[in-house]
Design a protein around this motif. Sequence first.
Motif, mmCIF file in Angstrom:
data_model
loop_
_atom_site.group_PDB
_atom_site.id
_atom_site.type_symbol
_atom_site.label_atom_id
_atom_site.label_comp_id
_atom_site.label_asym_id
_atom_site.label_seq_id
_atom_site.Cartn_x
_atom_site.Cartn_y
_atom_site.Cartn_z
ATOM 1 N N ASP A 77 19.323 100.395 -54.047
ATOM 2 C CA ASP A 77 19.304 100.368 -52.682
ATOM 3 C C ASP A 77 17.696 101.632 -52.629
ATOM 4 O O ASP A 77 17.816 101.753 -51.608
ATOM 5 C CB ASP A 77 20.660 101.768 -52.271
ATOM 6 C CG ASP A 77 21.550 100.352 -51.602
ATOM 7 O OD1 ASP A 77 21.288 99.422 -51.589
ATOM 8 O OD2 ASP A 77 22.831 100.609 -52.353
ATOM 9 N N LEU A 78 17.646 102.291 -53.438
ATOM 10 C CA LEU A 78 16.794 103.268 -53.460
ATOM 11 C C LEU A 78 15.364 102.911 -53.980
ATOM 12 O O LEU A 78 14.383 103.729 -53.841
ATOM 13 C CB LEU A 78 16.987 104.437 -53.763
ATOM 14 C CG LEU A 78 18.613 105.757 -53.016
ATOM 15 C CD1 LEU A 78 18.928 106.582 -54.374
ATOM 16 C CD2 LEU A 78 18.283 105.650 -51.833
ATOM 17 N N ARG A 79 15.622 101.976 -54.545
ATOM 18 C CA ARG A 79 13.786 102.067 -55.929
ATOM 19 C C ARG A 79 12.636 101.100 -54.309
ATOM 20 O O ARG A 79 11.702 101.880 -54.698
ATOM 21 C CB ARG A 79 14.481 100.148 -55.974
ATOM 22 C CG ARG A 79 12.850 99.785 -57.336
ATOM 23 C CD ARG A 79 13.666 98.270 -57.965
ATOM 24 N NE ARG A 79 15.240 98.297 -58.768
ATOM 25 C CZ ARG A 79 15.902 98.088 -58.971
ATOM 26 N NH1 ARG A 79 16.007 96.453 -57.875
ATOM 27 N NH2 ARG A 79 17.685 98.213 -59.227
ATOM 28 N N ALA A 117 22.302 103.492 -62.433
ATOM 29 C CA ALA A 117 21.877 102.874 -60.917
ATOM 30 C C ALA A 117 23.716 103.893 -59.955
ATOM 31 O O ALA A 117 23.450 104.325 -59.297
ATOM 32 C CB ALA A 117 22.788 101.841 -60.527
ATOM 33 N N GLY A 118 25.111 103.247 -60.247
ATOM 34 C CA GLY A 118 25.599 104.540 -59.953
ATOM 35 C C GLY A 118 25.513 105.924 -59.590
ATOM 36 O O GLY A 118 26.256 106.959 -58.086
ATOM 37 N N LEU A 119 25.224 106.824 -60.803
ATOM 38 C CA LEU A 119 25.152 107.576 -60.688
ATOM 39 C C LEU A 119 23.953 108.415 -59.782
ATOM 40 O O LEU A 119 24.350 109.278 -58.983
ATOM 41 C CB LEU A 119 24.324 108.158 -62.326
ATOM 42 C CG LEU A 119 24.059 110.155 -62.141
ATOM 43 C CD1 LEU A 119 25.299 110.907 -62.097
ATOM 44 C CD2 LEU A 119 23.358 110.281 -63.560
ATOM 45 N N ILE A 120 22.829 107.673 -59.608
ATOM 46 C CA ILE A 120 21.903 108.059 -58.217
ATOM 47 C C ILE A 120 22.172 107.587 -57.170
ATOM 48 O O ILE A 120 22.268 108.082 -55.897
ATOM 49 C CB ILE A 120 20.406 107.432 -58.761
ATOM 50 C CG1 ILE A 120 20.063 106.790 -60.573
ATOM 51 C CG2 ILE A 120 19.713 107.337 -57.924
ATOM 52 C CD1 ILE A 120 20.020 108.723 -60.971
ATOM 53 N N GLU A 161 14.662 114.848 -43.601
ATOM 54 C CA GLU A 161 14.815 113.480 -43.820
ATOM 55 C C GLU A 161 15.551 113.253 -44.873
ATOM 56 O O GLU A 161 14.611 113.265 -46.242
ATOM 57 C CB GLU A 161 13.710 112.512 -43.516
ATOM 58 C CG GLU A 161 13.167 112.316 -42.384
ATOM 59 C CD GLU A 161 12.014 111.576 -42.285
ATOM 60 O OE1 GLU A 161 11.689 110.743 -43.220
ATOM 61 O OE2 GLU A 161 11.022 112.110 -40.948
ATOM 62 N N VAL A 162 16.296 113.208 -45.568
ATOM 63 C CA VAL A 162 17.467 112.854 -46.768
ATOM 64 C C VAL A 162 17.488 111.691 -47.249
ATOM 65 O O VAL A 162 18.332 111.002 -46.832
ATOM 66 C CB VAL A 162 19.130 112.815 -46.733
ATOM 67 C CG1 VAL A 162 19.855 113.565 -47.884
ATOM 68 C CG2 VAL A 162 19.113 114.814 -45.591
ATOM 69 N N ASP A 163 15.845 111.246 -47.546
ATOM 70 C CA ASP A 163 15.979 109.614 -48.455
ATOM 71 C C ASP A 163 17.062 110.167 -49.763
ATOM 72 O O ASP A 163 16.281 108.945 -49.995
ATOM 73 C CB ASP A 163 14.233 109.487 -47.988
ATOM 74 C CG ASP A 163 13.756 109.830 -46.553
ATOM 75 O OD1 ASP A 163 14.359 109.138 -45.396
ATOM 76 O OD2 ASP A 163 12.798 110.100 -46.107
ATOM 77 N N LEU A 194 11.931 109.729 -59.973
ATOM 78 C CA LEU A 194 11.417 108.608 -60.887
ATOM 79 C C LEU A 194 12.597 107.658 -61.056
ATOM 80 O O LEU A 194 12.846 106.568 -61.441
ATOM 81 C CB LEU A 194 10.745 108.914 -62.388
ATOM 82 C CG LEU A 194 9.255 107.834 -62.330
ATOM 83 C CD1 LEU A 194 8.291 108.916 -61.920
ATOM 84 C CD2 LEU A 194 9.325 108.124 -63.860
ATOM 85 N N TRP A 195 13.698 108.978 -61.130
ATOM 86 C CA TRP A 195 15.727 108.129 -61.151
ATOM 87 C C TRP A 195 15.508 107.171 -60.040
ATOM 88 O O TRP A 195 16.126 106.337 -60.558
ATOM 89 C CB TRP A 195 16.561 109.242 -61.552
ATOM 90 C CG TRP A 195 15.888 109.407 -63.419
ATOM 91 C CD1 TRP A 195 14.807 110.753 -63.031
ATOM 92 C CD2 TRP A 195 16.371 109.390 -64.417
ATOM 93 N NE1 TRP A 195 14.764 110.708 -64.227
ATOM 94 C CE2 TRP A 195 15.701 110.021 -65.180
ATOM 95 C CE3 TRP A 195 16.618 108.029 -64.711
ATOM 96 C CZ2 TRP A 195 15.621 109.479 -66.942
ATOM 97 C CZ3 TRP A 195 17.190 107.910 -66.161
ATOM 98 C CH2 TRP A 195 16.709 108.977 -66.727
ATOM 99 N N ALA A 196 15.154 107.234 -59.404
ATOM 100 C CA ALA A 196 15.777 106.438 -58.216
ATOM 101 C C ALA A 196 15.468 104.835 -58.271
ATOM 102 O O ALA A 196 15.734 103.941 -57.232
ATOM 103 C CB ALA A 196 14.525 106.810 -56.634
#
Length: 459
Positions: free
Chosen positions: A276-278, A362-365, A390-392, A269-271
Amino acid sequence: MDQSGLDDRTRALNAAHRRATEFLGTLDDRPVWPRAALDEMLTAFGGPLPAAGTDPAQVIDEMAEHAEPGLVAIPGGRFFGFVIGATHPAALAADWLVSAWDQNSGSSTLTPATVAMERVAGGWMLELFGLPSSASVGFVTGGQLANFTCLATARHAVMARAGWDIAERGVRDAPPLRFVVGADRHGSIDRAARFLGIGRAELTVVDSDDQGRMRPDALERALGDGEGPLIVCLQAGEVHTGAFDDFRALIPLAKQHGAWVHVDGAFGLWAAASEDLRRLTTGMEQADSWATDAHKTLNVPYDCGMAIVRDPADSIAAFRTGGDYLIYSGLDPWDVTPELSRRARGVPAWAALRSLGRSGVAGLIDRLHENAVAMAAGLASIEEIEILNEVDYTQVMFRAGSDAATRALGEAILIDGTAAVTGAEWRGRASLRCSMSSWATTPGDIELTVAAIRRLVAI
């Protein structure tokens, strides 16, 4: 309390602070995996219950001394086992205060300060995740209880829609419940179902793709085979590959059949907090409940899971208790979770979020994802290593030629002590799983780990 009691407390707290600081100071150099087994720890801590008491500060010193070889360097930068974060400084300090305050945080009337911090922290998380601001956020022990809490609420709600009141009539003779899950769901979903009286034979299992994502065409076929109360469980972050279900395709399909949609997003959920990962979480806001875990990606101490439900009325219907001595004030923690008495586990989450802010989260994620990409690249440069996913997001899964070689490498890594990764099996083959969850992991930690694995596979 007399002066001697106050002195005992102060000296014990001072001893704990000193020992904690000493332990944290060893993290860069100590072996990551423990150097003592359970039997040794039982011997160290065991024996008959002493006939006489011991000075509290001495107890703390002895406890820390005996525990030393049996501790894991989870708060350090090279623990990549399971999906466990380290402890953010603000969250750690806040957790110490939680214990010192000793507030029973089920009721806002009884403990307004801690409940207020939990409520604010929950609101901040909803904002970060892009979920409805009116949703309820119940703080529970972890991802397992978050899934259970959401699914108990879901069962109550879908049965009510079918005209059946579980609170009044129980589950005997209730309408048959369809419980739909993905083939690569986390085991906590099955366990939560079992707690709810739903056995494995009653699950409708939907095929997934090679990364563990539920296939929309398979879900469509599965939903066409029945009717009645329906719960569909989706996933944000498969625990091996880190893959996310396609919420934009799957949730509308489930909703067409009147399903309650639950998203297990223990670490995924934290993405949504990352620009960039949202994209990985797009569409999940259309679900009815979501489970996540702050001692994973947010890096707060154990224990701190969150059960999020779109309509708080559904949570209250499932969990509000009776008792003429209890005080109700609208929407309290005990209204939306299975617990009455509990510690203020949401306070460290408030502290971490307050310390990091939106940009810090956001920076942590982003940093966790960058570390995963760097680890995969480093491992891929080793001739004997194959990257399996795949390293998504934050997971890296790899193997070393054969099943036997992979398992041997996993054991060697733990014995070596440079880092910790944990074994798994993917599509019938042994694998090793490396989870990027710690705020403390640096590029240097990645380089040390890759170098250690390169050395170990050459032995």
